[in-house]
Design a protein around this motif. Sequence first.
Motif, PDB file in Angstrom:
ATOM      1  N   ALA A  13      -2.716  -4.085 -17.943  1.00 56.90           N
ATOM      2  CA  ALA A  13      -1.470  -3.413 -18.667  1.00 56.90           C
ATOM      3  C   ALA A  13      -1.897  -2.692 -19.960  1.00 56.90           C
ATOM      4  N   LEU A  14      -3.069  -3.003 -20.557  1.00 55.59           N
ATOM      5  CA  LEU A  14      -3.243  -2.590 -21.698  1.00 55.59           C
ATOM      6  C   LEU A  14      -4.340  -1.191 -21.823  1.00 55.59           C
ATOM      7  N   ARG A  15      -5.444  -1.262 -20.653  1.00 56.40           N
ATOM      8  CA  ARG A  15      -6.544  -0.375 -20.561  1.00 56.40           C
ATOM      9  C   ARG A  15      -6.191   0.646 -19.537  1.00 56.40           C
ATOM     10  N   MET A  16      -5.613   0.425 -18.328  1.00 58.07           N
ATOM     11  CA  MET A  16      -5.652   1.318 -17.469  1.00 58.07           C
ATOM     12  C   MET A  16      -4.387   2.314 -17.318  1.00 58.07           C
ATOM     13  N   THR A  69      -4.046  -1.446  -3.601  1.00 53.35           N
ATOM     14  CA  THR A  69      -3.506  -0.659  -4.656  1.00 53.35           C
ATOM     15  C   THR A  69      -4.968  -0.448  -5.563  1.00 53.35           C
ATOM     16  N   LEU A  70      -5.894  -1.590  -5.549  1.00 55.00           N
ATOM     17  CA  LEU A  70      -6.993  -1.221  -6.385  1.00 55.00           C
ATOM     18  C   LEU A  70      -7.896  -0.136  -5.541  1.00 55.00           C
ATOM     19  N   LEU A  71      -8.060  -0.451  -4.390  1.00 47.79           N
ATOM     20  CA  LEU A  71      -8.878   0.603  -3.693  1.00 47.79           C
ATOM     21  C   LEU A  71      -8.374   1.730  -3.784  1.00 47.79           C
ATOM     22  N   GLY A  82       0.817  -1.150  -0.047  1.00 51.94           N
ATOM     23  CA  GLY A  82       0.007  -0.080   0.027  1.00 51.94           C
ATOM     24  C   GLY A  82       0.983   1.191   0.158  1.00 51.94           C
ATOM     25  N   ALA A  83       1.887   1.231   0.972  1.00 50.37           N
ATOM     26  CA  ALA A  83       2.917   2.690   0.977  1.00 50.37           C
ATOM     27  C   ALA A  83       3.479   2.442  -0.367  1.00 50.37           C
ATOM     28  N   LEU A  84       4.226   1.515  -0.943  1.00 54.40           N
ATOM     29  CA  LEU A  84       4.671   1.229  -2.295  1.00 54.40           C
ATOM     30  C   LEU A  84       4.028   2.094  -3.262  1.00 54.40           C
ATOM     31  N   SER A  85       2.771   1.630  -3.244  1.00 53.59           N
ATOM     32  CA  SER A  85       1.904   2.280  -4.332  1.00 53.59           C
ATOM     33  C   SER A  85       1.824   3.638  -4.213  1.00 53.59           C
ATOM     34  N   ASP A  86       2.190   4.431  -3.278  1.00 50.75           N
ATOM     35  CA  ASP A  86       1.994   5.843  -2.895  1.00 50.75           C
ATOM     36  C   ASP A  86       3.348   6.381  -3.624  1.00 50.75           C
ATOM     37  N   ARG A  87       4.343   5.584  -3.388  1.00 49.19           N
ATOM     38  CA  ARG A  87       5.649   5.916  -4.341  1.00 49.19           C
ATOM     39  C   ARG A  87       6.009   5.515  -5.535  1.00 49.19           C
ATOM     40  N   TRP A  88       5.366   4.458  -6.125  1.00 49.69           N
ATOM     41  CA  TRP A  88       5.866   4.011  -7.163  1.00 49.69           C
ATOM     42  C   TRP A  88       4.663   3.965  -8.337  1.00 49.69           C
ATOM     43  N   GLY A  89       3.573   4.465  -7.861  1.00 46.59           N
ATOM     44  CA  GLY A  89       2.471   4.258  -8.735  1.00 46.59           C
ATOM     45  C   GLY A  89       1.544   3.178  -8.478  1.00 46.59           C
ATOM     46  N   ARG A  90       0.172   3.078  -9.179  1.00 42.88           N
ATOM     47  CA  ARG A  90      -0.674   1.765  -8.870  1.00 42.88           C
ATOM     48  C   ARG A  90      -0.670   0.837  -9.902  1.00 42.88           C
ATOM     49  N   LYS A  91      -0.421   1.233 -11.096  1.00 38.78           N
ATOM     50  CA  LYS A  91      -0.574   0.329 -12.310  1.00 38.78           C
ATOM     51  C   LYS A  91       0.327  -0.903 -12.258  1.00 38.78           C
ATOM     52  N   GLY A  92       1.637  -0.629 -12.130  1.00 40.47           N
ATOM     53  CA  GLY A  92       2.562  -1.683 -12.321  1.00 40.47           C
ATOM     54  C   GLY A  92       2.590  -2.939 -11.108  1.00 40.47           C
ATOM     55  N   LEU A  93       2.189  -2.245  -9.762  1.00 41.62           N
ATOM     56  CA  LEU A  93       1.656  -3.330  -8.768  1.00 41.62           C
ATOM     57  C   LEU A  93       0.617  -4.322  -9.183  1.00 41.62           C
ATOM     58  N   ILE A  94      -0.445  -3.534  -9.633  1.00 37.45           N
ATOM     59  CA  ILE A  94      -1.684  -4.230 -10.056  1.00 37.45           C
ATOM     60  C   ILE A  94      -1.329  -5.229 -11.118  1.00 37.45           C
ATOM     61  N   VAL A  95      -0.404  -5.047 -12.393  1.00 33.84           N
ATOM     62  CA  VAL A  95      -0.522  -5.886 -13.389  1.00 33.84           C
ATOM     63  C   VAL A  95       0.472  -7.215 -12.858  1.00 33.84           C
ATOM     64  N   TRP A  96       1.868  -6.870 -12.274  1.00 31.20           N
ATOM     65  CA  TRP A  96       2.481  -7.762 -11.844  1.00 31.20           C
ATOM     66  C   TRP A  96       1.673  -8.773 -10.664  1.00 31.20           C
ATOM     67  N   GLY A  97       0.998  -8.048  -9.844  1.00 29.42           N
ATOM     68  CA  GLY A  97       0.355  -8.922  -8.848  1.00 29.42           C
ATOM     69  C   GLY A  97      -0.437  -9.806  -9.327  1.00 29.42           C
ATOM     70  N   MET A  98      -1.389  -9.475 -10.357  1.00 25.41           N
ATOM     71  CA  MET A  98      -2.252 -10.596 -11.079  1.00 25.41           C
ATOM     72  C   MET A  98      -1.470 -11.450 -11.847  1.00 25.41           C
ATOM     73  N   LEU A  99      -0.582 -11.209 -12.520  1.00 22.46           N
ATOM     74  CA  LEU A  99       0.413 -12.081 -13.002  1.00 22.46           C
ATOM     75  C   LEU A  99       1.036 -13.036 -12.277  1.00 22.46           C
ATOM     76  N   GLY A 154      -0.316 -15.262  -1.907  1.00 27.51           N
ATOM     77  CA  GLY A 154      -0.452 -14.266  -1.003  1.00 27.51           C
ATOM     78  C   GLY A 154       0.004 -13.003  -1.371  1.00 27.51           C
ATOM     79  N   ALA A 155       1.536 -13.094  -1.957  1.00 22.58           N
ATOM     80  CA  ALA A 155       2.162 -11.697  -2.224  1.00 22.58           C
ATOM     81  C   ALA A 155       1.585 -11.178  -3.674  1.00 22.58           C
ATOM     82  N   GLY A 156       1.243 -11.973  -4.460  1.00 19.96           N
ATOM     83  CA  GLY A 156       0.646 -11.469  -5.450  1.00 19.96           C
ATOM     84  C   GLY A 156      -0.819 -10.592  -5.332  1.00 19.96           C
ATOM     85  N   THR A 157      -1.514 -10.963  -4.475  1.00 21.00           N
ATOM     86  CA  THR A 157      -2.796 -10.636  -3.933  1.00 21.00           C
ATOM     87  C   THR A 157      -2.333  -9.313  -3.079  1.00 21.00           C
ATOM     88  N   ALA A 158      -1.500  -9.304  -2.335  1.00 19.65           N
ATOM     89  CA  ALA A 158      -1.076  -8.146  -1.405  1.00 19.65           C
ATOM     90  C   ALA A 158      -0.591  -7.097  -2.563  1.00 19.65           C
TER      91      ALA A 158
END
Length: 408
Positions: free
Chosen positions: A396-399, A332-334, A280-297, A323-327
Amino acid sequence: MTQTPRLGLRANLAQFTLLVAVNALVGGMLGQERVTLPLLAEQAFGLTAATGTLTFILTFGLVKAATNFFAGTLSDRYGRKPVLIAGWLAGLPVPLLLIWAPNWGWVIAANVLLGVNQGLTWSTTVIMKIDLAGPERRGLAMGLNEAAGYLAVALTTVATGYLAERYGLRPAPFLLGAAYAALGLGLSAAVVKETHDHARLEAGSTVNLSSTRQIFLLTSFKDRTLSSVSQAGMVNNLNDGLAWGLLPIMFVTRGLPLGQIGFLSALYLAVWGLGQLATGALSDRWGRKGLIVWGMLAQGLALAVIAFAGGFLWWAAALALLGAGTAMVYPTLLAAIGDVAHPSWRARAVGVYRLWRDSGFAVGALVAGVVADLFGIPQAIWTVAALTAASGLIVALRMDETHRRRSA
Protein backbone atom coordinates in the motif's frame (compact mmCIF):
# COMPACT_ATOMS: atom_id res chain seq x y z
CA MET A 1 7.42 -20.76 -44.83
CA THR A 2 7.48 -19.67 -41.21
CA GLN A 3 4.28 -17.95 -40.12
CA THR A 4 4.61 -14.56 -38.41
CA PRO A 5 3.45 -14.90 -34.77
CA ARG A 6 0.41 -12.95 -33.59
CA LEU A 7 -0.26 -11.69 -30.08
CA GLY A 8 -3.50 -12.18 -28.17
CA LEU A 9 -5.52 -14.94 -26.53
CA ARG A 10 -7.90 -15.38 -29.46
CA ALA A 11 -5.09 -15.65 -32.00
CA ASN A 12 -3.29 -18.29 -29.92
CA LEU A 13 -6.25 -20.06 -28.35
CA ALA A 14 -5.18 -23.63 -29.17
CA GLN A 15 -1.66 -23.31 -27.78
CA PHE A 16 -2.84 -21.26 -24.82
CA THR A 17 -5.44 -23.92 -23.93
CA LEU A 18 -2.82 -26.65 -24.25
CA LEU A 19 -0.49 -24.77 -21.90
CA VAL A 20 -3.35 -24.38 -19.40
CA ALA A 21 -3.75 -28.17 -19.46
CA VAL A 22 0.00 -28.70 -19.06
CA ASN A 23 0.05 -26.39 -16.05
CA ALA A 24 -2.80 -28.36 -14.51
CA LEU A 25 -0.54 -31.41 -14.64
CA VAL A 26 2.24 -29.34 -13.04
CA GLY A 27 -0.13 -28.46 -10.20
CA GLY A 28 -1.13 -32.09 -9.80
CA MET A 29 2.50 -33.00 -9.15
CA LEU A 30 2.45 -30.64 -6.18
CA GLY A 31 -0.99 -31.81 -5.02
CA GLN A 32 0.21 -35.37 -4.45
CA GLU A 33 2.17 -34.10 -1.40
CA ARG A 34 -0.18 -31.58 0.24
CA VAL A 35 -1.83 -33.98 2.68
CA THR A 36 0.32 -37.08 2.49
CA LEU A 37 3.85 -35.90 3.30
CA PRO A 38 3.22 -34.12 6.63
CA LEU A 39 1.40 -37.25 7.83
CA LEU A 40 3.99 -39.60 6.32
CA ALA A 41 6.69 -37.74 8.25
CA GLU A 42 5.04 -38.55 11.56
CA GLN A 43 3.46 -41.93 10.89
CA ALA A 44 6.09 -43.64 8.71
CA PHE A 45 9.33 -41.96 9.76
CA GLY A 46 8.61 -40.90 13.34
CA LEU A 47 9.41 -37.19 12.90
CA THR A 48 7.67 -35.28 15.68
CA ALA A 49 9.41 -31.89 15.79
CA ALA A 50 7.89 -29.34 13.44
CA THR A 51 11.30 -28.20 12.19
CA GLY A 52 12.19 -31.76 11.21
CA THR A 53 8.84 -32.40 9.56
CA LEU A 54 9.06 -29.20 7.53
CA THR A 55 12.48 -30.00 6.07
CA PHE A 56 10.78 -31.27 2.91
CA ILE A 57 9.11 -27.88 2.40
CA LEU A 58 12.37 -26.07 3.19
CA THR A 59 14.21 -28.17 0.61
CA PHE A 60 11.46 -27.82 -1.97
CA GLY A 61 11.26 -24.05 -1.51
CA LEU A 62 14.99 -23.43 -1.80
CA VAL A 63 15.38 -25.59 -4.90
CA LYS A 64 12.26 -24.27 -6.60
CA ALA A 65 13.22 -20.67 -5.88
CA ALA A 66 16.68 -21.10 -7.40
CA THR A 67 15.30 -23.03 -10.36
CA ASN A 68 12.76 -20.27 -11.08
CA PHE A 69 15.62 -17.81 -11.49
CA PHE A 70 17.48 -20.02 -13.93
CA ALA A 71 14.27 -20.90 -15.81
CA GLY A 72 13.88 -17.30 -16.95
CA THR A 73 17.51 -16.97 -18.02
CA LEU A 74 17.57 -20.35 -19.76
CA SER A 75 14.30 -19.72 -21.59
CA ASP A 76 15.72 -16.49 -22.99
CA ARG A 77 18.91 -18.25 -24.08
CA TYR A 78 17.65 -21.61 -25.37
CA GLY A 79 13.92 -21.10 -25.83
CA ARG A 80 10.88 -21.93 -23.70
CA LYS A 81 10.09 -25.46 -24.90
CA PRO A 82 13.46 -27.13 -24.03
CA VAL A 83 13.22 -25.77 -20.49
CA LEU A 84 9.67 -27.11 -20.15
CA ILE A 85 10.74 -30.58 -21.29
CA ALA A 86 13.71 -30.57 -18.91
CA GLY A 87 11.35 -29.80 -16.05
CA TRP A 88 9.19 -32.80 -16.81
CA LEU A 89 12.22 -35.08 -17.05
CA ALA A 90 13.19 -33.97 -13.53
CA GLY A 91 9.68 -34.79 -12.28
CA LEU A 92 9.49 -38.37 -13.55
CA PRO A 93 11.35 -40.00 -10.60
CA VAL A 94 9.53 -38.03 -7.86
CA PRO A 95 6.51 -40.30 -7.21
CA LEU A 96 8.68 -43.42 -7.41
CA LEU A 97 11.08 -42.07 -4.79
CA LEU A 98 8.16 -41.24 -2.49
CA ILE A 99 6.62 -44.69 -2.93
CA TRP A 100 9.84 -46.59 -2.22
CA ALA A 101 11.46 -44.23 0.30
CA PRO A 102 13.00 -46.30 3.15
CA ASN A 103 13.97 -43.18 5.12
CA TRP A 104 13.37 -39.44 5.22
CA GLY A 105 16.46 -38.73 3.13
CA TRP A 106 14.72 -40.22 0.11
CA VAL A 107 11.78 -37.86 0.66
CA ILE A 108 14.18 -34.91 0.75
CA ALA A 109 15.79 -36.12 -2.49
CA ALA A 110 12.35 -36.41 -4.10
CA ASN A 111 11.59 -32.83 -3.10
CA VAL A 112 14.83 -31.61 -4.62
CA LEU A 113 13.65 -33.04 -7.92
CA LEU A 114 10.11 -31.76 -7.37
CA GLY A 115 11.52 -28.27 -6.81
CA VAL A 116 13.38 -28.49 -10.12
CA ASN A 117 10.26 -29.82 -11.82
CA GLN A 118 8.01 -27.08 -10.46
CA GLY A 119 10.52 -24.30 -11.03
CA LEU A 120 11.17 -25.17 -14.66
CA THR A 121 7.68 -26.20 -15.74
CA TRP A 122 5.52 -23.68 -13.88
CA SER A 123 7.82 -20.74 -14.60
CA THR A 124 7.98 -21.66 -18.27
CA THR A 125 4.22 -22.03 -18.68
CA VAL A 126 3.82 -18.59 -17.07
CA ILE A 127 6.39 -17.07 -19.45
CA MET A 128 4.85 -18.77 -22.48
CA LYS A 129 1.34 -17.56 -21.65
CA ILE A 130 2.60 -14.00 -21.17
CA ASP A 131 4.33 -14.32 -24.56
CA LEU A 132 1.13 -15.42 -26.27
CA ALA A 133 -1.35 -13.09 -24.55
CA GLY A 134 0.29 -9.75 -25.28
CA PRO A 135 -0.30 -6.69 -23.08
CA GLU A 136 -4.07 -6.33 -23.24
CA ARG A 137 -5.33 -9.44 -21.39
CA ARG A 138 -2.32 -10.26 -19.26
CA GLY A 139 -4.28 -10.45 -16.01
CA LEU A 140 -6.81 -12.84 -17.52
CA ALA A 141 -4.00 -14.99 -18.92
CA MET A 142 -2.32 -15.25 -15.51
CA GLY A 143 -5.65 -15.97 -13.84
CA LEU A 144 -6.31 -18.87 -16.19
CA ASN A 145 -2.77 -20.21 -15.74
CA GLU A 146 -2.78 -20.10 -11.95
CA ALA A 147 -6.38 -21.30 -11.70
CA ALA A 148 -5.55 -24.40 -13.72
CA GLY A 149 -2.51 -25.16 -11.60
CA TYR A 150 -4.12 -24.68 -8.21
CA LEU A 151 -7.43 -26.33 -9.08
CA ALA A 152 -5.34 -29.35 -10.03
CA VAL A 153 -3.52 -29.09 -6.69
CA ALA A 154 -6.90 -28.98 -4.93
CA LEU A 155 -8.43 -31.91 -6.83
CA THR A 156 -5.33 -34.00 -6.37
CA THR A 157 -5.29 -33.15 -2.66
CA VAL A 158 -8.86 -34.44 -2.30
CA ALA A 159 -8.04 -37.54 -4.30
CA THR A 160 -4.87 -38.34 -2.37
CA GLY A 161 -6.62 -37.75 0.96
CA TYR A 162 -9.30 -40.23 -0.06
CA LEU A 163 -6.78 -42.75 -1.38
CA ALA A 164 -4.65 -42.44 1.77
CA GLU A 165 -7.66 -43.00 4.03
CA ARG A 166 -8.85 -46.02 2.03
CA TYR A 167 -5.58 -47.65 0.92
CA GLY A 168 -2.85 -46.14 3.12
CA LEU A 169 -0.30 -43.38 2.66
CA ARG A 170 1.71 -45.42 0.15
CA PRO A 171 1.72 -46.23 -2.76
CA ALA A 172 -1.77 -45.31 -3.99
CA PRO A 173 -1.68 -41.49 -3.58
CA PHE A 174 1.58 -41.18 -5.50
CA LEU A 175 0.45 -43.21 -8.50
CA LEU A 176 -1.46 -40.09 -9.60
CA GLY A 177 1.81 -38.17 -9.68
CA ALA A 178 3.41 -40.83 -11.88
CA ALA A 179 0.57 -40.49 -14.40
CA TYR A 180 0.79 -36.69 -14.36
CA ALA A 181 4.54 -36.70 -15.04
CA ALA A 182 4.29 -39.10 -17.96
CA LEU A 183 1.41 -37.19 -19.58
CA GLY A 184 3.05 -33.80 -19.01
CA LEU A 185 6.28 -34.92 -20.63
CA GLY A 186 4.46 -36.39 -23.62
CA LEU A 187 2.38 -33.28 -24.30
CA SER A 188 5.30 -30.90 -23.84
CA ALA A 189 7.57 -32.84 -26.18
CA ALA A 190 5.04 -33.67 -28.89
CA VAL A 191 2.46 -30.86 -29.02
CA VAL A 192 3.62 -27.66 -27.27
CA LYS A 193 5.17 -25.06 -29.61
CA GLU A 194 7.93 -22.54 -28.93
CA THR A 195 6.70 -19.02 -28.02
CA HIS A 196 9.93 -17.00 -27.83
CA ASP A 197 9.18 -15.32 -31.18
CA HIS A 198 6.01 -13.83 -29.68
CA ALA A 199 8.09 -12.05 -27.04
CA ARG A 200 10.48 -10.79 -29.73
CA LEU A 201 7.51 -9.46 -31.71
CA GLU A 202 6.19 -7.53 -28.71
CA ALA A 203 9.67 -6.20 -27.89
CA GLY A 204 10.20 -4.87 -31.42
CA SER A 205 13.62 -3.37 -32.01
CA THR A 206 13.98 -1.71 -28.57
CA VAL A 207 16.06 -3.44 -25.90
CA ASN A 208 16.48 -1.25 -22.86
CA LEU A 209 18.12 -3.63 -20.36
CA SER A 210 20.17 -6.76 -20.94
CA SER A 211 22.27 -7.54 -17.88
CA THR A 212 20.87 -10.30 -15.66
CA ARG A 213 22.55 -8.60 -12.68
CA GLN A 214 20.74 -5.34 -13.50
CA ILE A 215 17.44 -7.17 -13.81
CA PHE A 216 17.97 -8.95 -10.48
CA LEU A 217 18.76 -5.71 -8.62
CA LEU A 218 15.89 -3.82 -10.25
CA THR A 219 13.29 -6.50 -9.55
CA SER A 220 14.53 -7.22 -6.03
CA PHE A 221 15.42 -3.82 -4.60
CA LYS A 222 15.72 -0.77 -6.84
CA ASP A 223 12.30 -0.45 -8.47
CA ARG A 224 9.67 0.38 -5.84
CA THR A 225 6.92 -1.50 -7.64
CA LEU A 226 8.88 -4.60 -8.66
CA SER A 227 10.45 -4.94 -5.21
CA SER A 228 7.04 -4.51 -3.53
CA VAL A 229 5.64 -7.25 -5.72
CA SER A 230 8.60 -9.53 -4.94
CA GLN A 231 8.26 -9.20 -1.15
CA ALA A 232 4.49 -9.75 -1.33
CA GLY A 233 5.03 -12.92 -3.35
CA MET A 234 7.54 -14.19 -0.80
CA VAL A 235 5.22 -13.58 2.15
CA ASN A 236 2.28 -15.11 0.29
CA ASN A 237 4.18 -18.38 -0.13
CA LEU A 238 5.49 -18.10 3.43
CA ASN A 239 1.93 -18.48 4.70
CA ASP A 240 1.17 -21.17 2.12
CA GLY A 241 4.15 -23.12 3.44
CA LEU A 242 2.62 -22.93 6.91
CA ALA A 243 -0.77 -24.05 5.56
CA TRP A 244 0.90 -26.96 3.76
CA GLY A 245 3.19 -28.16 6.54
CA LEU A 246 1.61 -27.33 9.89
CA LEU A 247 -2.15 -27.13 9.46
CA PRO A 248 -2.61 -30.84 8.66
CA ILE A 249 -0.62 -31.70 11.80
CA MET A 250 -2.70 -29.32 13.92
CA PHE A 251 -5.94 -30.73 12.54
CA VAL A 252 -4.80 -34.28 13.37
CA THR A 253 -4.00 -33.27 16.95
CA ARG A 254 -7.49 -31.74 17.21
CA GLY A 255 -9.05 -35.08 16.23
CA LEU A 256 -10.07 -34.53 12.61
CA PRO A 257 -10.10 -37.62 10.36
CA LEU A 258 -8.02 -37.73 7.20
CA GLY A 259 -11.03 -37.19 4.98
CA GLN A 260 -11.93 -33.89 6.68
CA ILE A 261 -8.29 -32.77 6.66
CA GLY A 262 -8.13 -33.45 2.93
CA PHE A 263 -11.38 -31.50 2.45
CA LEU A 264 -10.08 -28.47 4.37
CA SER A 265 -6.82 -28.41 2.42
CA ALA A 266 -8.68 -28.81 -0.86
CA LEU A 267 -11.23 -26.11 0.05
CA TYR A 268 -8.45 -23.57 0.51
CA LEU A 269 -6.81 -24.61 -2.76
CA ALA A 270 -10.09 -24.77 -4.70
CA VAL A 271 -11.18 -21.26 -3.65
CA TRP A 272 -7.67 -20.08 -4.52
CA GLY A 273 -7.80 -21.79 -7.91
CA LEU A 274 -11.37 -20.88 -8.92
CA GLY A 275 -11.06 -17.35 -7.58
CA GLN A 276 -8.23 -16.60 -9.97
CA LEU A 277 -10.58 -17.04 -12.92
CA ALA A 278 -12.22 -13.82 -11.73
CA THR A 279 -9.41 -11.91 -10.05
CA GLY A 280 -6.98 -12.07 -12.96
CA ALA A 281 -9.57 -10.54 -15.30
CA LEU A 282 -10.63 -8.01 -12.65
CA SER A 283 -7.06 -6.78 -12.36
CA ASP A 284 -7.21 -5.92 -16.07
CA ARG A 285 -10.26 -3.76 -15.33
CA TRP A 286 -9.62 -2.36 -11.83
CA GLY A 287 -5.83 -2.34 -11.71
CA ARG A 288 -3.33 -4.42 -9.76
CA LYS A 289 -2.49 -2.61 -6.52
CA GLY A 290 -5.83 -2.72 -4.72
CA LEU A 291 -6.29 -6.45 -5.26
CA ILE A 292 -2.80 -7.13 -3.92
CA VAL A 293 -3.22 -4.97 -0.80
CA TRP A 294 -6.64 -6.31 0.17
CA GLY A 295 -5.67 -9.86 -0.72
CA MET A 296 -2.71 -9.80 1.66
CA LEU A 297 -4.82 -8.28 4.45
CA ALA A 298 -7.52 -10.93 3.90
CA GLN A 299 -4.91 -13.68 4.22
CA GLY A 300 -3.64 -12.21 7.48
CA LEU A 301 -7.18 -12.08 8.89
CA ALA A 302 -7.87 -15.66 7.82
CA LEU A 303 -4.76 -16.96 9.56
CA ALA A 304 -5.70 -15.06 12.72
CA VAL A 305 -9.13 -16.76 12.70
CA ILE A 306 -7.49 -20.19 12.28
CA ALA A 307 -5.22 -19.52 15.27
CA PHE A 308 -8.01 -18.08 17.45
CA ALA A 309 -11.01 -20.28 16.63
CA GLY A 310 -11.58 -24.01 16.85
CA GLY A 311 -13.81 -26.49 15.09
CA PHE A 312 -14.33 -27.71 11.56
CA LEU A 313 -16.78 -25.01 10.44
CA TRP A 314 -14.64 -22.10 11.68
CA TRP A 315 -11.58 -23.58 10.02
CA ALA A 316 -13.48 -24.16 6.79
CA ALA A 317 -14.64 -20.52 6.69
CA ALA A 318 -11.14 -19.23 7.49
CA LEU A 319 -9.50 -21.42 4.85
CA ALA A 320 -12.03 -20.25 2.27
CA LEU A 321 -11.06 -16.66 3.14
CA LEU A 322 -7.37 -17.58 2.94
CA GLY A 323 -7.97 -19.01 -0.52
CA ALA A 324 -9.90 -15.93 -1.63
CA GLY A 325 -7.15 -13.60 -0.43
CA THR A 326 -4.53 -15.66 -2.21
CA ALA A 327 -6.61 -15.65 -5.40
CA MET A 328 -6.68 -11.84 -5.30
CA VAL A 329 -2.90 -11.72 -5.07
CA TYR A 330 -1.41 -14.57 -7.08
CA PRO A 331 -2.21 -13.79 -10.73
CA THR A 332 -2.16 -10.06 -10.07
CA LEU A 333 1.46 -10.11 -8.90
CA LEU A 334 2.52 -11.91 -12.07
CA ALA A 335 0.52 -9.51 -14.24
CA ALA A 336 2.20 -6.55 -12.50
CA ILE A 337 5.63 -7.97 -13.30
CA GLY A 338 4.56 -8.33 -16.92
CA ASP A 339 3.29 -4.72 -16.94
CA VAL A 340 6.58 -3.23 -15.76
CA ALA A 341 9.21 -5.50 -17.34
CA HIS A 342 10.21 -4.92 -20.97
CA PRO A 343 9.51 -7.95 -23.20
CA SER A 344 13.24 -8.32 -23.92
CA TRP A 345 13.98 -9.06 -20.23
CA ARG A 346 10.54 -10.01 -18.93
CA ALA A 347 11.29 -13.74 -18.68
CA ARG A 348 14.26 -13.01 -16.43
CA ALA A 349 12.19 -10.59 -14.32
CA VAL A 350 9.55 -13.29 -13.88
CA GLY A 351 12.34 -15.67 -12.86
CA VAL A 352 13.66 -13.22 -10.25
CA TYR A 353 10.16 -12.58 -8.89
CA ARG A 354 9.49 -16.31 -8.64
CA LEU A 355 12.90 -16.75 -6.96
CA TRP A 356 11.74 -14.46 -4.16
CA ARG A 357 8.20 -15.77 -4.14
CA ASP A 358 9.10 -19.42 -3.74
CA SER A 359 11.85 -18.69 -1.25
CA GLY A 360 8.83 -17.97 0.93
CA PHE A 361 8.34 -21.73 1.26
CA ALA A 362 11.78 -22.03 2.83
CA VAL A 363 11.36 -18.95 5.03
CA GLY A 364 7.94 -20.17 6.10
CA ALA A 365 9.26 -23.61 6.98
CA LEU A 366 12.01 -22.09 9.12
CA VAL A 367 9.90 -19.44 10.83
CA ALA A 368 6.83 -21.59 11.38
CA GLY A 369 8.87 -24.64 12.40
CA VAL A 370 11.02 -22.83 14.96
CA VAL A 371 8.12 -20.88 16.48
CA ALA A 372 5.93 -24.00 16.59
CA ASP A 373 8.62 -26.03 18.35
CA LEU A 374 9.29 -23.26 20.88
CA PHE A 375 5.79 -21.95 21.54
CA GLY A 376 3.26 -24.17 19.73
CA ILE A 377 1.50 -24.24 16.37
CA PRO A 378 -1.10 -21.53 17.20
CA GLN A 379 1.68 -19.07 18.01
CA ALA A 380 3.38 -19.90 14.70
CA ILE A 381 0.12 -19.12 12.90
CA TRP A 382 -0.23 -15.78 14.73
CA THR A 383 3.33 -14.87 13.73
CA VAL A 384 2.73 -15.58 10.06
CA ALA A 385 -0.62 -13.74 10.17
CA ALA A 386 1.18 -10.60 11.40
CA LEU A 387 3.87 -10.88 8.71
CA THR A 388 1.21 -11.26 6.01
CA ALA A 389 -0.72 -8.18 7.10
CA ALA A 390 2.52 -6.17 7.29
CA SER A 391 3.34 -7.20 3.72
CA GLY A 392 0.03 -5.81 2.51
CA LEU A 393 0.79 -2.49 4.19
CA ILE A 394 4.19 -2.35 2.47
CA VAL A 395 2.48 -2.75 -0.90
CA ALA A 396 0.00 0.00 0.00
CA LEU A 397 2.82 2.40 0.83
CA ARG A 398 5.42 1.61 -1.86
CA MET A 399 3.84 0.12 -4.97
CA ASP A 400 2.66 2.18 -7.94
CA GLU A 401 -0.37 1.10 -9.94
CA THR A 402 1.01 -0.67 -13.02
CA HIS A 403 -1.97 -1.34 -15.26
CA ARG A 404 -3.27 2.21 -15.40
CA ARG A 405 0.27 3.49 -15.95
CA ARG A 406 0.55 1.31 -19.06
CA SER A 407 -2.79 2.44 -20.46
CA ALA A 408 -2.39 6.10 -19.59
